[in-house]
Design a protein around this motif. Sequence first.
Motif, PDB file in Angstrom:
ATOM      1  N   VAL A 141      71.900  -8.700  50.578  1.00 36.45           N
ATOM      2  CA  VAL A 141      72.656  -8.966  51.800  1.00 36.45           C
ATOM      3  C   VAL A 141      71.661  -9.118  52.949  1.00 36.45           C
ATOM      4  CG1 VAL A 141      74.692  -7.702  50.988  1.00 36.45           C
ATOM      5  CG2 VAL A 141      72.971  -6.515  52.383  1.00 36.45           C
ATOM      6  N   ASP A 142      72.116  -9.712  54.028  1.00 35.19           N
ATOM      7  CA  ASP A 142      71.236  -9.937  55.170  1.00 35.19           C
ATOM      8  C   ASP A 142      70.865  -8.609  55.841  1.00 35.19           C
ATOM      9  OD1 ASP A 142      71.297 -12.655  54.818  1.00 35.19           O
ATOM     10  OD2 ASP A 142      72.943 -12.966  56.251  1.00 35.19           O
ATOM     11  N   GLY A 143      69.564  -8.438  56.085  1.00 33.32           N
ATOM     12  CA  GLY A 143      69.092  -7.300  56.863  1.00 33.32           C
ATOM     13  C   GLY A 143      68.960  -7.685  58.324  1.00 33.32           C
ATOM     14  N   ASN A 144      68.334  -6.809  59.109  1.00 38.53           N
ATOM     15  CA  ASN A 144      68.050  -7.174  60.506  1.00 38.53           C
ATOM     16  C   ASN A 144      66.544  -7.117  60.729  1.00 38.53           C
ATOM     17  OD1 ASN A 144      68.650  -4.146  60.492  1.00 38.53           O
ATOM     18  ND2 ASN A 144      67.859  -4.333  62.584  1.00 38.53           N
ATOM     19  N   ILE A 145      66.030  -8.122  61.426  1.00 38.87           N
ATOM     20  CA  ILE A 145      64.587  -8.300  61.551  1.00 38.87           C
ATOM     21  C   ILE A 145      63.928  -7.131  62.272  1.00 38.87           C
ATOM     22  CG2 ILE A 145      64.671  -9.595  63.726  1.00 38.87           C
ATOM     23  CD1 ILE A 145      62.484 -11.424  62.509  1.00 38.87           C
ATOM     24  N   GLU A 146      64.693  -6.423  63.111  1.00 42.22           N
ATOM     25  CA  GLU A 146      64.115  -5.285  63.842  1.00 42.22           C
ATOM     26  C   GLU A 146      63.897  -4.063  62.951  1.00 42.22           C
ATOM     27  OE1 GLU A 146      66.981  -7.640  66.426  1.00 42.22           O
ATOM     28  OE2 GLU A 146      67.126  -6.582  64.509  1.00 42.22           O
ATOM     29  N   ASN A 147      64.448  -4.091  61.754  1.00 41.71           N
ATOM     30  CA  ASN A 147      64.424  -2.936  60.861  1.00 41.71           C
ATOM     31  C   ASN A 147      63.054  -2.794  60.185  1.00 41.71           C
ATOM     32  OD1 ASN A 147      65.186  -0.805  59.191  1.00 41.71           O
ATOM     33  ND2 ASN A 147      66.348  -2.102  57.782  1.00 41.71           N
ATOM     34  N   ILE A 148      62.037  -2.602  61.013  1.00 40.08           N
ATOM     35  CA  ILE A 148      60.674  -2.505  60.510  1.00 40.08           C
ATOM     36  C   ILE A 148      60.393  -1.083  60.024  1.00 40.08           C
ATOM     37  CG2 ILE A 148      59.814  -4.367  61.969  1.00 40.08           C
ATOM     38  CD1 ILE A 148      58.657  -2.204  63.832  1.00 40.08           C
ATOM     39  N   ALA A 191      80.555  -0.414  47.666  1.00 34.05           N
ATOM     40  CA  ALA A 191      81.863   0.162  47.329  1.00 34.05           C
ATOM     41  C   ALA A 191      82.615  -0.690  46.311  1.00 34.05           C
ATOM     42  CB  ALA A 191      82.700   0.334  48.596  1.00 34.05           C
ATOM     43  N   THR A 192      82.178  -1.927  46.104  1.00 31.23           N
ATOM     44  CA  THR A 192      82.794  -2.789  45.086  1.00 31.23           C
ATOM     45  C   THR A 192      82.116  -2.619  43.723  1.00 31.23           C
ATOM     46  OG1 THR A 192      81.357  -4.700  45.515  1.00 31.23           O
ATOM     47  CG2 THR A 192      83.330  -4.470  46.900  1.00 31.23           C
ATOM     48  N   GLY A 193      81.190  -1.662  43.630  1.00 31.20           N
ATOM     49  CA  GLY A 193      80.531  -1.389  42.356  1.00 31.20           C
ATOM     50  C   GLY A 193      79.182  -2.050  42.184  1.00 31.20           C
ATOM     51  N   ARG A 194      78.608  -2.556  43.279  1.00 33.00           N
ATOM     52  CA  ARG A 194      77.353  -3.283  43.190  1.00 33.00           C
ATOM     53  C   ARG A 194      76.158  -2.450  43.655  1.00 33.00           C
ATOM     54  NH1 ARG A 194      79.979  -8.603  46.056  1.00 33.00           N
ATOM     55  NH2 ARG A 194      81.058  -9.426  44.224  1.00 33.00           N
ATOM     56  N   ALA A 195      74.976  -2.866  43.216  1.00 40.19           N
ATOM     57  CA  ALA A 195      73.710  -2.337  43.718  1.00 40.19           C
ATOM     58  C   ALA A 195      73.239  -3.276  44.827  1.00 40.19           C
ATOM     59  CB  ALA A 195      72.679  -2.285  42.592  1.00 40.19           C
ATOM     60  N   VAL A 196      73.087  -2.764  46.035  1.00 41.75           N
ATOM     61  CA  VAL A 196      72.939  -3.623  47.212  1.00 41.75           C
ATOM     62  C   VAL A 196      71.664  -3.286  47.988  1.00 41.75           C
ATOM     63  CG1 VAL A 196      74.028  -4.382  49.355  1.00 41.75           C
ATOM     64  CG2 VAL A 196      75.444  -3.725  47.394  1.00 41.75           C
ATOM     65  N   ILE A 197      70.916  -4.331  48.350  1.00 37.39           N
ATOM     66  CA  ILE A 197      69.749  -4.121  49.204  1.00 37.39           C
ATOM     67  C   ILE A 197      69.739  -5.162  50.319  1.00 37.39           C
ATOM     68  CG2 ILE A 197      68.429  -3.122  47.307  1.00 37.39           C
ATOM     69  CD1 ILE A 197      66.805  -5.707  47.169  1.00 37.39           C
ATOM     70  N   PRO A 198      69.297  -4.772  51.527  1.00 43.32           N
ATOM     71  CA  PRO A 198      69.174  -5.731  52.626  1.00 43.32           C
ATOM     72  C   PRO A 198      67.817  -6.422  52.581  1.00 43.32           C
ATOM     73  CG  PRO A 198      68.760  -3.517  53.450  1.00 43.32           C
ATOM     74  CD  PRO A 198      69.038  -3.390  51.971  1.00 43.32           C
ATOM     75  N   VAL A 199      67.802  -7.695  52.887  1.00 41.12           N
ATOM     76  CA  VAL A 199      66.563  -8.473  52.852  1.00 41.12           C
ATOM     77  C   VAL A 199      66.527  -9.422  54.045  1.00 41.12           C
ATOM     78  CG1 VAL A 199      66.399  -8.385  50.339  1.00 41.12           C
ATOM     79  CG2 VAL A 199      67.569 -10.315  51.428  1.00 41.12           C
ATOM     80  N   ILE A 200      65.314  -9.873  54.367  1.00 43.32           N
ATOM     81  CA  ILE A 200      65.141 -10.921  55.373  1.00 43.32           C
ATOM     82  C   ILE A 200      64.223 -11.993  54.793  1.00 43.32           C
ATOM     83  CG2 ILE A 200      65.549  -9.421  57.366  1.00 43.32           C
ATOM     84  CD1 ILE A 200      62.513  -9.272  57.759  1.00 43.32           C
ATOM     85  N   GLU A 216      76.709  -0.951  57.477  1.00 45.35           N
ATOM     86  CA  GLU A 216      78.096  -1.180  57.081  1.00 45.35           C
ATOM     87  C   GLU A 216      78.194  -2.225  55.975  1.00 45.35           C
ATOM     88  OE1 GLU A 216      82.407  -1.946  59.258  1.00 45.35           O
ATOM     89  OE2 GLU A 216      80.557  -2.528  60.284  1.00 45.35           O
ATOM     90  N   ARG A 217      77.430  -3.302  56.104  1.00 42.76           N
ATOM     91  CA  ARG A 217      77.448  -4.370  55.105  1.00 42.76           C
ATOM     92  C   ARG A 217      77.014  -3.838  53.737  1.00 42.76           C
ATOM     93  NH1 ARG A 217      73.841  -7.891  57.544  1.00 42.76           N
ATOM     94  NH2 ARG A 217      75.524  -8.366  58.985  1.00 42.76           N
ATOM     95  N   CYS A 218      75.969  -3.045  53.730  1.00 47.76           N
ATOM     96  CA  CYS A 218      75.457  -2.497  52.470  1.00 47.76           C
ATOM     97  C   CYS A 218      76.461  -1.553  51.813  1.00 47.76           C
ATOM     98  CB  CYS A 218      74.139  -1.764  52.719  1.00 47.76           C
ATOM     99  SG  CYS A 218      72.742  -2.831  53.146  1.00 47.76           S
TER     100      CYS A 218
END
Length: 223
Positions: A197-204, A123-132, A116-118
């Motif tokens: 944006v913040d990812g989740n650590i379980e997302n291996i 949707a605001t026009g950005r290129a978005v990636i989740p990271v930890i 949802e965060r990504c």
Amino acid sequence: MKKAVVIVAGGSGTRMRSDIPKQFLLLRGKPILMHTIERFYYFCNDIKIVVVLPNDEIERWKHLCSEYHFTIQHDVTQGGETRYHSVKNGLLLVDNNCIVGIHDGVRPLVSTSVIERCYNEAATGRAVIPVIPAVDSLRMVTATGNAAIDRSAIRLVQTPQVFPSNMLMNAYKQEYTPTFTDDASVVESYGLAITLVDGNIENIKITNPIDLTIADRVYDNVI
């Protein structure tokens, strides 16, 4: 705005020491790839889902869907020589005016809040990636030796990587180079900035046998 996801599932079972491609190995009683698809369907039940598979594994996937009574609607297309070419093939089935995510088929533990965060940021026009954050000590190896790296400045990249579809499709018109290791690198080469944006650590990314054991243990903790 409409949403889409291209799920790239072109891996083999080599590092898993298995004859079965890793995306088809069982997690909690069903293939990993089915869990991955479900994460996006539960996030948005009208999201356009495109699955990219090796051409010689498409029939096996169809049989698995029948065997496991898997009925979530999705399109299937064949992969290419590299991840870049596989994503490019998947994008051919995506509408020209939507928000599109690219996700690894063997990351079944991405949380709904990260997805949802990504998508909201994209949707605001950005290129978005989740990271930890990086938690291990890091060293840079060069031809002349090695040196410590400040880990506070390092982030580990996950998927989904999410973009306005027009932005991503235009970036994928560039000629392929080996530096294109993910979608962010393609978009960045096109001259656009990347939003973290913040990812989740379980997302291996399930790559080795131990990853499958970890995924089973943490499965119930992912919301």
